[in-house]
Write an enzyme that holds these catalytic residues in place. Structure first.
Site, PDB file in Angstrom:
ATOM      1  N   GLY A   1       0.830  -1.204   0.000  1.00 19.19           N
ATOM      2  CA  GLY A   1       0.000   0.000   0.000  1.00 19.19           C
ATOM      3  C   GLY A   1       0.859   1.246   0.000  1.00 19.19           C
ATOM      4  O   GLY A   1       2.009   1.241   0.438  1.00 19.19           O
ATOM      5  N   CYS A   2       0.307   2.328  -0.473  1.00 22.79           N
ATOM      6  CA  CYS A   2       1.072   3.571  -0.615  1.00 22.79           C
ATOM      7  C   CYS A   2       1.529   4.089   0.757  1.00 22.79           C
ATOM      8  O   CYS A   2       2.710   4.377   0.961  1.00 22.79           O
ATOM      9  CB  CYS A   2       0.255   4.617  -1.360  1.00 22.79           C
ATOM     10  N   PHE A   3       0.573   4.205   1.691  1.00 21.11           N
ATOM     11  CA  PHE A   3       0.949   4.680   3.018  1.00 21.11           C
ATOM     12  C   PHE A   3       1.898   3.704   3.707  1.00 21.11           C
ATOM     13  O   PHE A   3       2.851   4.120   4.386  1.00 21.11           O
ATOM     14  CB  PHE A   3      -0.292   4.874   3.887  1.00 21.11           C
TER      15      PHE A   3
ATOM     16  N   ALA B   1       5.536   4.229   2.561  1.00 17.94           N
ATOM     17  CA  ALA B   1       6.214   5.383   3.164  1.00 17.94           C
ATOM     18  C   ALA B   1       6.471   5.148   4.649  1.00 17.94           C
ATOM     19  O   ALA B   1       7.548   5.461   5.168  1.00 17.94           O
ATOM     20  CB  ALA B   1       5.379   6.650   2.956  1.00 17.94           C
TER      21      ALA B   1
END
Lengths: 342, 342, 342, 342
Positions: B148-150, B153
């Protein structure tokens, strides 16, 4: 592999040149020249270049400029016309992204730009670097005067209709809209976020310096000379220019074919189906100029909408396109990025 | 040259895959599959791809899917877990950009995602595609569950500190901020311009589905398991994610070296000098994850700021990075674009 | 009718004071004082005030300041502490919107603000102008130190939970997000559109000057003193602040009632139903502080989200609210505008 | 105190009516009518109205509509023309914010709006509610057709020059630019953040339904009839409209005085000094229309730039201005807010 130097290292034009040239297969950047940042590692100033650019900014007298085969001026107005003659060497190619060398008439230069016009010798030697109308001269040039961002969008949008006689060269109205990066990295109230966000601002009313550029090169293509109405607007976005052009139609037939044919050998101009118009986002981060045309039968006018990324086709991308032509490379070399969408 | 198929052709994940794969030297796109757009030329729907993509969207049963060596699922939640087992063939590589296969525990899946968990066999076969912590498994995988993107990061920002013991795995707080493109191309009040512009909105309070993903892979790296506080915010911009992470420090010494060393073989993670933090714009349009760390002696906490472009390193770029590893290609192949700045 | 003077006429704080005071039923603006614009008609500099404000900016020595019953300092840091003692007259009320008088300890002042602390006499005379915690003292005050924008949002969000003992005063983490107008009208790279648009930037890492302000007034309410983690972020919008606060819960029962009761006599604080959180747009252009709370059982934490318009409740609106209290007027006089939505 | 009902409670026009009417000294809102939200408390749907609006949305048949002295239609195209005749009662005032009743000719209506034209009786009874050109009729009206947002900016900008004969009514070109809130709260790709942010889009090419409105009321003022070129553009901001108008000059003398005189009795039109042009931000959240004019001697054209807040002077503010005139109240009653800047 040729060596390129970029003068004016701290502006957006220079940044965009670095972005493109670093990935160009035939180019090595030999010098990034910035008086104000001399000695500072480029990536310290611009952390997005961390691990990508190891060089430091250098001054004009570091000796690095002398190694360059190609020199780009990404400098404010007035620098290139002074500096270029002082550093000019035979066999070296010069590409000026500023407006210094675009205007033939010294009077017009002084009226629109202020300050003294460049020397006539220098101005005459410079070839206007719009590949879609000038490619043969560009291939032979040693000095390129790279077009203005608005002039690029406007001229590419208007020329096919006017040159073909389908639309009149009289009564042309160009409503220009630009993102804020066109105003550069310098601080001003124009570039102040709180003043520009949630706002539209018409600026340089009747006085934008790309006006005589548009008129001059339109006249060059048609041998007729008429003033155009050109008004610019600042839009709350970073990149992108749209010119909405209103022309008087002479003959509505075959317009789409006229545009298609005019640009058939030019990879960076894309014509939308008749009646469809492009958005600035559709060329974001790329060297394309997208054009849409639509005939309005009620008014007898032709609407032309042309869009570019002001920092790419409107500045550094077009400069690299010119460099490619000057060196016999493929016109699109190093410029094949697909627009970033959304 | 391998053939790639992209399922889910009308979303931003698919668009970004097209952008990257079209320029990848070893890939040809064999099929862009979209049920709702079957038969429509891709460039009609997405004019920014004019002259660049000639294909039409096809349906699942066009026969084109069968030619693919690599299949990307850029589909909404719930599609891949159903469809992948039905089309799976030996020797074909599958990369799922959705969250279907990221969560080990069926209970956790059902709690955070809703709906039925994927089959245990399928879920176990899928390798979590975060190359910076999992590259050996990725090289052997046939099915990749793309992070997932979050989670990307957050995990890249936190893991070095926690794995090294420099910071505690307890009491981790992650304040996430994302641009709107992460919500996809689907229309909703979240993606409505007038509702989102000039606004910050905290959303999915205590319930974001990347929470268990962050916890699970953090636990996998440390063999300890603690809940994290993770709250997401919608920011009025298109691209970019920032995770601001607050950790309890055990040992402030050598933190910067710890991070540098952790990522020394990973070309897409860049560590800022200690005390400096990255901005989302510094990775715009690129596959980089930039990380900054700062010790706050007053509170005994470590601040970690990590940024990615949610559509590149947070989705399609990381998927291509995984594809490169799976096929023995250079990890950065096709992903060398310099961030677009400004 | 009382006479008000505004010193610092060219910043956003002053502009917002003009907007509010011009519509206040008991106030006449007697002087808009700006050294740099002395003699210029206000509406020439700010055309949005055309037909609304006829005054010119005046200098300090025009004699107009002497007529004022109330003097607002909308000046940069460091001006009020020097100027106020020089112009102070008995019976005149002074409201300082800068941070000069907010910090009790000279050492802390010098550490966070730099420069010399204000005189102890002056600092002691100033009352912290947060009406929701300090209204009795404000009513008696002659000098008000108007709170910082972030401190307003943070303290109003945290205090009820901490004072009631429902949450711990230790381990408080405040993640602050602000629009760009908080940085004022001065030009800087922080306020440069192209640098800030499509970007999130964490700034003043571990060093924001509102940190000691939050700690000091939290300590004042609880008689305990603990450092808070406070990190600020710049968001691409003009107005609005959100503080996302993470607290350790002692007792999750009755939290919503605690907040409701704490603010029941305070018209400008609105509490959302438990689990719902406010957006910055919901207070745009108004003096409200909206607060949402949510208990996260998994982590034992309380999430508090508070939002204000940084230029209204975070500056000029709160200053007028203080003025109302000092003069025995209705607390909301002149501040009844409904938020502008969208 | 009169009772007002607002039909169409969930759109931005209705929200803006609520914002203004709630602060109007002579108005009580008796009913907020929304079929889709019947029974829902207004503040649940719109939390920015918390503590400010206690009402629930009601249906058409709640009985509350019958109590209204004034009924506002903030409904989509096509609703008012059907509903108004069914609910019309003598002595009640009706103000339609949609375009249903603006076009005299049924053929033109059907061409530009689609669908069946309103009944001739109804259309004839409706008075065009632009107070600056129609105030006497408005004072006597029972039904008001409130002008379109673009038509308001365009007509106010053009009429003085054309009516005075200073500029020609032929060859008028209007380049319109609007924020996204004009497209309403309904979801569409036009209002999708990621599609609209960092983008300019020309839309409704040659087909915007305000075109015949501009032409008709221009013809009404001059008794001549000529088509205008009118092209609209979507700008990445929430509020604001700018019309950039290009006219052929007949006589450049005394233009500024002509404009000043034309609007001398109209408090909401402000004329900039000649050569200066307004920005949309200068009228943000207010009922002003600001106009700037500039003569271009090179081309013999007059440039007129007019700006409004599309939701205030372009919709709900103008509706309240009309209501004030219809009821003999001060024209600016309830509309005295100063523009929110920045």
């Amino acid at each position: 592999m040729k060596q390129a130097a970029v003068i004016g290292g701290t502006g957006y034009g220079a940044l965009e040149l670095i972005r493109i040239l670093e990935r160009h297969p035939y180019i090595q950047i030999s010098a990034l020249i910035s008086r104000s940042e001399e000695g500072e590692p480029v990536a310290d100033r611009y952390p997005h270049l961390t691990t990508l650019v190891d060089e430091k900014f250098t001054g004009l007298n570091s000796g690095l400029l002398e190694k360059a085969d190609i020199v780009f001026f990404a400098t404010p107005a007035g620098v290139a016309k002074e500096l270029l003659p002082r550093i000019q060497k035979p066999g070296v190619q010069y590409i000026d992204l500023s407006g210094d060398l675009r205007i033939d008439s010294p009077d017009e230069y002084e009226q629109w730009y202020g300050g003294e016009a460049p020397s006539e010798v220098l101005q005459k030697e410079a070839v206007y670097g719009m590949p879609e109308i000038n490619s043969e001269k560009i291939k032979q040039a040693e000095i390129i005067s790279n077009p203005g961002c608005f002039a690029t969008a406007a001229l590419l949008g208007i020329i096919p209709a006017v040159v073909s006689g389908k639309a009149s060269q009289k009564d042309i109205i160009i409503d220009g809209k630009t993102g804020v990066s066109g105003a550069g990295r310098k601080m001003s109230m124009m570039t102040h976020f709180s003043e520009t966000n949630e706002n539209i601002k018409a600026y340089k009313v009747g006085s934008h310096q790309h006006t005589p550029e548009i008129e001059q090169y339109l006249a060059q293509e048609t041998a007729a000379d008429h003033p155009v109405s050109f008004q610019t607007h600042l839009i709350p976005m970073t990149r992108g220019i749209m010119c909405t052009c209103y022309l008087s139609l002479n003959d509505p037939s075959g317009l789409h074919e006229t545009y298609q044919k005019f640009y058939e050998d030019h990879p960076f101009v894309r014509i939308r189906p008749e009646g469809a118009v492009p958005q600035t986002k559709e060329v974001y981060g790329s060297n394309y100029c997208d054009i849409g045309i639509s005939v309005d039968k009620r008014t007898g006018r032709l609407l032309v909408v042309s869009v570019i990324d002001n920092l790419v086709k409107g500045a550094s991308g077009q400069a690299v396109q010119n460099m490619n032509l000057m060196n016999g490379w493929k016109e699109s070399e190093g410029l094949t990025e697909i627009p970033l969408y959304p």
